[in-house]
Structure formats: structure tokens, C-alpha cells
Design a protein around this motif. Structure first.
Motif, PDB file in Angstrom:
ATOM      1  N   ALA A 178       0.837  -1.198   0.000  1.00  0.00           N
ATOM      2  CA  ALA A 178       0.000   0.000   0.000  1.00  0.00           C
ATOM      3  C   ALA A 178       0.875   1.253   0.000  1.00  0.00           C
ATOM      4  CB  ALA A 178      -0.937  -0.004   1.202  1.00  0.00           C
ATOM      5  N   ARG A 179       1.932   1.237   0.773  1.00  0.00           N
ATOM      6  CA  ARG A 179       2.855   2.386   0.788  1.00  0.00           C
ATOM      7  C   ARG A 179       3.398   2.633  -0.609  1.00  0.00           C
ATOM      8  NH1 ARG A 179       8.195   3.521   1.064  1.00  0.00           N
ATOM      9  NH2 ARG A 179       8.767   5.389   2.211  1.00  0.00           N
ATOM     10  N   MET A 180       3.869   1.573  -1.252  1.00  0.00           N
ATOM     11  CA  MET A 180       4.403   1.713  -2.607  1.00  0.00           C
ATOM     12  C   MET A 180       3.316   2.149  -3.586  1.00  0.00           C
ATOM     13  SD  MET A 180       7.134  -1.517  -2.616  1.00  0.00           S
ATOM     14  CE  MET A 180       6.319  -2.228  -3.967  1.00  0.00           C
ATOM     15  N   GLY A 181       2.091   1.676  -3.378  1.00  0.00           N
ATOM     16  CA  GLY A 181       0.980   2.064  -4.246  1.00  0.00           C
ATOM     17  C   GLY A 181       0.681   3.554  -4.166  1.00  0.00           C
ATOM     18  N   TRP A 182       0.664   4.105  -2.947  1.00  0.00           N
ATOM     19  CA  TRP A 182       0.408   5.539  -2.784  1.00  0.00           C
ATOM     20  C   TRP A 182       1.546   6.366  -3.383  1.00  0.00           C
ATOM     21  CZ3 TRP A 182      -4.075   7.583  -2.204  1.00  0.00           C
ATOM     22  CH2 TRP A 182      -5.084   6.904  -1.531  1.00  0.00           C
ATOM     23  N   ILE A 183       2.762   5.889  -3.240  1.00  0.00           N
ATOM     24  CA  ILE A 183       3.898   6.589  -3.856  1.00  0.00           C
ATOM     25  C   ILE A 183       3.763   6.549  -5.374  1.00  0.00           C
ATOM     26  CG2 ILE A 183       6.400   6.497  -4.232  1.00  0.00           C
ATOM     27  CD1 ILE A 183       6.617   5.607  -1.259  1.00  0.00           C
ATOM     28  N   ARG A 184       3.357   5.420  -5.914  1.00  0.00           N
ATOM     29  CA  ARG A 184       3.147   5.299  -7.360  1.00  0.00           C
ATOM     30  C   ARG A 184       2.046   6.257  -7.829  1.00  0.00           C
ATOM     31  NH1 ARG A 184       2.621  -0.448 -10.373  1.00  0.00           N
ATOM     32  NH2 ARG A 184       4.745  -0.529  -9.617  1.00  0.00           N
ATOM     33  N   LYS A 185       0.971   6.359  -7.044  1.00  0.00           N
ATOM     34  CA  LYS A 185      -0.111   7.284  -7.394  1.00  0.00           C
ATOM     35  C   LYS A 185       0.411   8.728  -7.404  1.00  0.00           C
ATOM     36  CE  LYS A 185      -4.468   6.187  -6.210  1.00  0.00           C
ATOM     37  NZ  LYS A 185      -5.673   5.763  -5.527  1.00  0.00           N
ATOM     38  N   ALA A 186       1.185   9.101  -6.391  1.00  0.00           N
ATOM     39  CA  ALA A 186       1.742  10.458  -6.331  1.00  0.00           C
ATOM     40  C   ALA A 186       2.657  10.718  -7.517  1.00  0.00           C
ATOM     41  CB  ALA A 186       2.502  10.659  -5.017  1.00  0.00           C
ATOM     42  N   ALA A 187       3.474   9.731  -7.855  1.00  0.00           N
ATOM     43  CA  ALA A 187       4.402   9.890  -8.982  1.00  0.00           C
ATOM     44  C   ALA A 187       3.666  10.052 -10.305  1.00  0.00           C
ATOM     45  CB  ALA A 187       5.347   8.700  -9.044  1.00  0.00           C
ATOM     46  N   SER A 188       2.519   9.396 -10.423  1.00  0.00           N
ATOM     47  CA  SER A 188       1.789   9.447 -11.698  1.00  0.00           C
ATOM     48  C   SER A 188       1.166  10.811 -11.979  1.00  0.00           C
ATOM     49  CB  SER A 188       0.707   8.367 -11.742  1.00  0.00           C
ATOM     50  OG  SER A 188      -0.373   8.707 -10.890  1.00  0.00           O
ATOM     51  N   ILE A 189       1.056  11.654 -10.955  1.00  0.00           N
ATOM     52  CA  ILE A 189       0.461  12.987 -11.166  1.00  0.00           C
ATOM     53  C   ILE A 189       1.451  14.112 -10.891  1.00  0.00           C
ATOM     54  CG2 ILE A 189      -1.896  12.220 -10.733  1.00  0.00           C
ATOM     55  CD1 ILE A 189      -1.608  13.390  -7.885  1.00  0.00           C
ATOM     56  N   THR A 190       2.703  13.781 -10.679  1.00  0.00           N
ATOM     57  CA  THR A 190       3.685  14.798 -10.303  1.00  0.00           C
ATOM     58  C   THR A 190       3.893  15.840 -11.397  1.00  0.00           C
ATOM     59  OG1 THR A 190       5.754  15.049  -9.113  1.00  0.00           O
ATOM     60  CG2 THR A 190       5.807  13.679 -11.078  1.00  0.00           C
TER      61      THR A 190
END
Length: 162
Positions: free
Chosen positions: A116-128
Motif C-alpha cells: 500500500a505504501r508503494m501504491g500511494w507513492i506510485r499514485k503520487a508519482a503518476s500525477i507529479t
């Protein structure tokens, strides 16, 4: 009863709100859950590297860590059920591959929190790369959404007790 892969995927999808923008599709969720697997099941004729952790196909209630890399035999070694202390070693096949008992298999196979931690980081990266936009009634605050994703990642950090 430990979580199955399907159950772990369901928990992960819920924890990362995968159906809310920015989305995580099933391929991304599967990648995240597989990346955080703590161990795998012993498999014949498979190359293992130092540090790989397995459980035998016939449950012994123990985990084994690869301490000498190599390829597993075509038949599974006899992992003893009577071992009650860590450190016992067993050879796998005619090669150098060696397993060391590292203790009871009392942990979940999938680390859903880490996934889940990695998933939220991936979500943040996808909209950076997106910027805030205001057009009439629409007020898209991408910076706030990115910060929300990173905050959720922090909430799913592994707890460490000292």
C-alpha cells in the motif's frame, strides 16, 4: 489463516483506493503485491540466490533462507518437521544450494502495508507532472492531491518497535 494472494489483492485495492483517481489497475496491484511477498513456495529446478526465503511444498511450519545460491533439485529435499530452533541447514540437490531454517512460518506471505505504501507513492508519482487548474466550476488542485497521496504513503509505513 494466512491471506491468499486474492485476499491480499483485495485488501491492497481497498487500502490504496485503486478505483479513485489516480487509478491503479489490476496489473499494478499484482505487481505491488508480488514485490512485497516475504517468501515463496519451494519449486523444482529453480535458481535461487542468497537471501531468498521459501516454505516447503509440504507444510512444516518453518521458513528456510537460501544461504548458498544454486539451482534446486528436481525433487524436493526432506525438510524436517521436528526442528524447533533456527539454524538447521539442509542441502538441496547435488549442487551447492543450501537452505537454513530461520524460524516459524508465522508471518503473512504478503506485506499488504508495504504494498500500500508503494501504491500511494506510485499514485503520487503518476500525477507529479500535472499542475493546478481552475476553469469555471472546476478547481483541480493536483499539488494537494499529490500531497494527500504522499501522506497516505507515510500512514502505511512499516512500524518499527525499538
Amino acid at each position: 489463516m494466512p491471506l491468499t494472494r486474492t485476499q491480499a489483492l483485495e485488501q491492497l485495492a481497498w487500502r490504496v483506493a485503486s478505483d479513485q483517481y489516480p487509478f491503479l489497475d489490476s496489473t499494478a496491484l499484482q505487481n505491488l503485491i508480488d514485490t512485497t511477498a516475504r517468501w515463496s513456495v519451494w519449486t523444482a529446478s529453480t535458481a535461487y540466490v542468497y537471501g531468498d526465503i521459501i516454505i516447503p511444498t509440504v507444510a512444516t511450519g518453518r521458513l528456510y533462507k537460501c544461504i548458498i545460491a544454486g539451482t534446486s533439485d528436481t525433487t524436493e529435499p526432506q525438510f524436517p518437521q521436528w526442528v524447533t530452533n533456527s539454524g538447521y541447514t539442509i542441502n538441496d540437490g547435488s549442487g551447492d544450494l543450501q537452505w537454513q531454517d530461520i524460524g516459524p512460518a508465522n508471518v503473512e506471505r504478503y506485506d499488504v502495508r508495504a504494498a500500500a505504501r508503494m501504491g500511494w507513492i506510485r499514485k503520487a508519482a503518476s500525477i507529479t507532472h500535472l499542475i493546478d487548474v481552475k476553469d469555471g466550476q472546476v478547481d483541480a488542485k493536483m499539488a494537494a492531491l499529490r500531497e494527500h497521496c504522499l501522506d497516505q504513503a507515510k500512514r502505511n509505513s512499516t512500524m518499527v518497535f525499538v
